[in-house]
Design a protein around this motif. Sequence first.
Motif, PDB file in Angstrom:
ATOM      1  N   GLU A 158       6.872  34.361 -90.068  1.00  0.00           N
ATOM      2  CA  GLU A 158       5.997  35.480 -90.443  1.00  0.00           C
ATOM      3  C   GLU A 158       4.582  35.297 -89.917  1.00  0.00           C
ATOM      4  O   GLU A 158       3.945  36.253 -89.482  1.00  0.00           O
ATOM      5  N   LYS A 159       4.076  34.065 -89.923  1.00  0.00           N
ATOM      6  CA  LYS A 159       2.729  33.801 -89.408  1.00  0.00           C
ATOM      7  C   LYS A 159       2.665  34.076 -87.916  1.00  0.00           C
ATOM      8  O   LYS A 159       1.701  34.657 -87.418  1.00  0.00           O
ATOM      9  N   ASP A 215       2.759  37.879 -87.375  1.00  0.00           N
ATOM     10  CA  ASP A 215       1.440  38.446 -87.697  1.00  0.00           C
ATOM     11  C   ASP A 215       0.429  38.142 -86.601  1.00  0.00           C
ATOM     12  O   ASP A 215      -0.354  39.013 -86.199  1.00  0.00           O
TER      13      ASP A 215
END
Length: 79
Positions: A38-39, A42
């Motif tokens: 997810e990082k 993003d």
Amino acid sequence: MAADEFRRRAGAAPLQAPDRRDGGGLHRIARVADEHLEKVIDTVCDSARTGKIGDGKIFVSEVIDVIRVRTKERGTAAI
């Protein structure tokens, strides 16, 4: 952490704008551990987004296996 710093620590190349003159674009393939997924998504979205058509897509898929061709090592030993 800033996006550039994150990419540097991850060993990723700086993002570049695609050359749309030839209809091609920039393609990056990255293997990312689940806990960082997810990082990374993003960071890529925040860094690459212009708000215009053609900003790109991210495809997420599982890696079933990895083989180092030179030694024929498999799995995590090949990474």
